[in-house]
Design a protein around this motif. Structure first.
Motif, short mmCIF file in Angstrom:
data_model
loop_
_atom_site.label_atom_id
_atom_site.label_comp_id
_atom_site.label_asym_id
_atom_site.label_seq_id
_atom_site.Cartn_x
_atom_site.Cartn_y
_atom_site.Cartn_z
N ARG A 120 -42.04 33.09 -8.91
CA ARG A 120 -41.54 32.63 -10.20
C ARG A 120 -40.70 33.71 -10.89
O ARG A 120 -39.64 33.44 -11.44
CB ARG A 120 -42.69 32.21 -11.12
CG ARG A 120 -43.30 30.89 -10.75
CD ARG A 120 -44.38 30.50 -11.72
NE ARG A 120 -44.93 29.20 -11.38
CZ ARG A 120 -45.97 28.68 -11.98
NH1 ARG A 120 -46.56 29.33 -12.97
NH2 ARG A 120 -46.42 27.50 -11.62
N HIS A 175 -39.10 36.15 -9.48
CA HIS A 175 -37.85 36.30 -8.72
C HIS A 175 -36.85 35.21 -9.11
O HIS A 175 -35.67 35.49 -9.33
CB HIS A 175 -38.15 36.26 -7.21
CG HIS A 175 -36.95 36.44 -6.36
ND1 HIS A 175 -36.30 37.65 -6.23
CD2 HIS A 175 -36.24 35.55 -5.61
CE1 HIS A 175 -35.26 37.51 -5.44
NE2 HIS A 175 -35.20 36.23 -5.05
N LYS A 176 -37.33 33.96 -9.22
CA LYS A 176 -36.45 32.86 -9.61
C LYS A 176 -35.91 33.06 -11.03
O LYS A 176 -34.74 32.83 -11.30
CB LYS A 176 -37.18 31.52 -9.52
CG LYS A 176 -37.35 31.02 -8.11
CD LYS A 176 -38.04 29.66 -8.10
CE LYS A 176 -38.21 29.15 -6.68
NZ LYS A 176 -38.88 27.85 -6.65
N ILE A 177 -36.78 33.49 -11.93
CA ILE A 177 -36.35 33.73 -13.31
C ILE A 177 -35.30 34.84 -13.34
O ILE A 177 -34.28 34.72 -14.04
CB ILE A 177 -37.56 34.07 -14.21
CG1 ILE A 177 -38.41 32.82 -14.43
CG2 ILE A 177 -37.11 34.67 -15.54
CD1 ILE A 177 -39.74 33.08 -15.11
N ASN A 178 -35.51 35.89 -12.57
CA ASN A 178 -34.52 36.98 -12.53
C ASN A 178 -33.18 36.51 -11.97
O ASN A 178 -32.12 36.91 -12.46
CB ASN A 178 -35.05 38.16 -11.72
CG ASN A 178 -36.08 38.97 -12.49
OD1 ASN A 178 -36.12 38.95 -13.71
ND2 ASN A 178 -36.94 39.68 -11.76
N GLU A 179 -33.22 35.65 -10.96
CA GLU A 179 -31.98 35.08 -10.41
C GLU A 179 -31.26 34.24 -11.47
O GLU A 179 -30.04 34.33 -11.63
CB GLU A 179 -32.27 34.23 -9.17
CG GLU A 179 -32.56 35.02 -7.93
CD GLU A 179 -32.86 34.12 -6.73
OE1 GLU A 179 -33.12 32.91 -6.92
OE2 GLU A 179 -32.85 34.65 -5.60
N GLU A 180 -32.02 33.42 -12.19
CA GLU A 180 -31.43 32.59 -13.24
C GLU A 180 -30.84 33.45 -14.36
O GLU A 180 -29.75 33.16 -14.87
CB GLU A 180 -32.47 31.63 -13.80
CG GLU A 180 -32.85 30.51 -12.85
CD GLU A 180 -34.00 29.65 -13.35
OE1 GLU A 180 -34.48 29.87 -14.50
OE2 GLU A 180 -34.44 28.77 -12.60
N LEU A 181 -31.54 34.52 -14.72
CA LEU A 181 -31.02 35.43 -15.75
C LEU A 181 -29.75 36.10 -15.28
O LEU A 181 -28.81 36.26 -16.06
CB LEU A 181 -32.09 36.48 -16.11
CG LEU A 181 -33.26 35.99 -16.95
CD1 LEU A 181 -34.32 37.09 -17.07
CD2 LEU A 181 -32.80 35.55 -18.32
N GLN A 182 -29.70 36.48 -14.02
CA GLN A 182 -28.48 37.11 -13.47
C GLN A 182 -27.31 36.12 -13.48
O GLN A 182 -26.20 36.49 -13.85
CB GLN A 182 -28.75 37.63 -12.03
CG GLN A 182 -27.58 38.33 -11.41
CD GLN A 182 -27.17 39.58 -12.16
OE1 GLN A 182 -27.99 40.26 -12.76
NE2 GLN A 182 -25.88 39.89 -12.15
N LYS A 183 -27.57 34.88 -13.08
CA LYS A 183 -26.52 33.86 -13.11
C LYS A 183 -26.03 33.62 -14.54
O LYS A 183 -24.83 33.49 -14.77
CB LYS A 183 -27.02 32.55 -12.50
CG LYS A 183 -27.17 32.59 -11.01
CD LYS A 183 -27.69 31.27 -10.48
CE LYS A 183 -27.89 31.32 -8.97
NZ LYS A 183 -28.46 30.07 -8.44
N GLU A 184 -26.96 33.58 -15.48
CA GLU A 184 -26.59 33.39 -16.87
C GLU A 184 -25.76 34.57 -17.38
O GLU A 184 -24.77 34.39 -18.09
CB GLU A 184 -27.83 33.22 -17.74
CG GLU A 184 -27.50 32.89 -19.17
CD GLU A 184 -28.74 32.64 -20.02
OE1 GLU A 184 -28.67 32.94 -21.22
OE2 GLU A 184 -29.76 32.17 -19.48
N LYS A 185 -26.13 35.78 -16.99
CA LYS A 185 -25.40 36.97 -17.39
C LYS A 185 -23.97 36.93 -16.83
O LYS A 185 -23.00 37.22 -17.54
CB LYS A 185 -26.12 38.22 -16.89
CG LYS A 185 -25.46 39.51 -17.26
CD LYS A 185 -26.24 40.70 -16.72
CE LYS A 185 -25.54 42.00 -17.04
NZ LYS A 185 -26.24 43.15 -16.44
#
Length: 180
Positions: free
Chosen positions: A21, A23-33
């Motif tokens: 979870r 890891h997925k949140i970090n990926e989503e945050l990176q995409k948002e950034k």
């Protein structure tokens, strides 16, 4: 002993679930950034284009980009949306570089970049076959590309007070335009 094994196994499963979870949140945050960065670039380009459009005037039937005594060390690529320009007058802007996309401004008749900090003239300048005046006085130009001879309409080339200039191509020395 069985109770301990179940507890450790459950803990490991929960830990793995949380790691996935996170890891997925970090990926989503990176995409948002990354999205926000792209959005910011688009916004900055639009703002720069709006600033440039404010500097375009019509004088004597010519579309002229006139910028004086403002800080423009580089010219943004959004300037390509103004390829209809026939004249650039950019004085005392601290401009350090003529953009390589200059060659796409086929309608340019006058390119006045005097009193800046330009060191190099890109070879793409040779694509400006309608260019009649190239004014580069009071810069830091070191050399002029041989492609300048492709500017078949060039009538006036000013390079005065470029103290670092050390070499002019033979095409410039034998040209029929006025060189000062």
């Amino acid at each position: 002993m069985t109770e301990t094994a179940v507890c450790v196994g459950t803990f490991t499963a929960v830990k793995t679930l949380w790691e996935v979870r996170i890891h997925k949140i970090n990926e989503e945050l990176q995409k948002e950034k990354e999205f926000r960065q792209r959005l910011l670039l688009v916004w900055e380009e639009r703002a720069a284009l709006a600033r440039l459009k404010e500097k375009v005037i019509n004088e004597g039937g010519r579309a002229i980009l006139r910028i004086e005594e403002e800080e423009w060390k580089t010219l943004p690529s959004c300037l390509l949306k103004l390829v209809h320009l026939q004249e650039w007058q950019l004085h005392r802007t601290s401009l350090q570089k003529i953009p390589q996309f200059i060659g796409r401004f086929h309608n340019l008749v006058v390119l006045d970049l005097s009193r800046n900090s330009i060191e190099n003239v890109p070879k793409e300048i040779g694509q400006l076959t309608s260019l009649q005046e190239l004014l580069l006085s009071y810069n830091r130009i070191k050399s002029v590309p041989k492609e300048i001879s492709n500017c078949i309409s060039l009538e006036r080339l000013e390079l005065a007070a470029n103290r670092s200039i050390c070499d002019l191509p033979p095409q410039v020395l034998t040209a029929s335009f006025i060189c000062t």
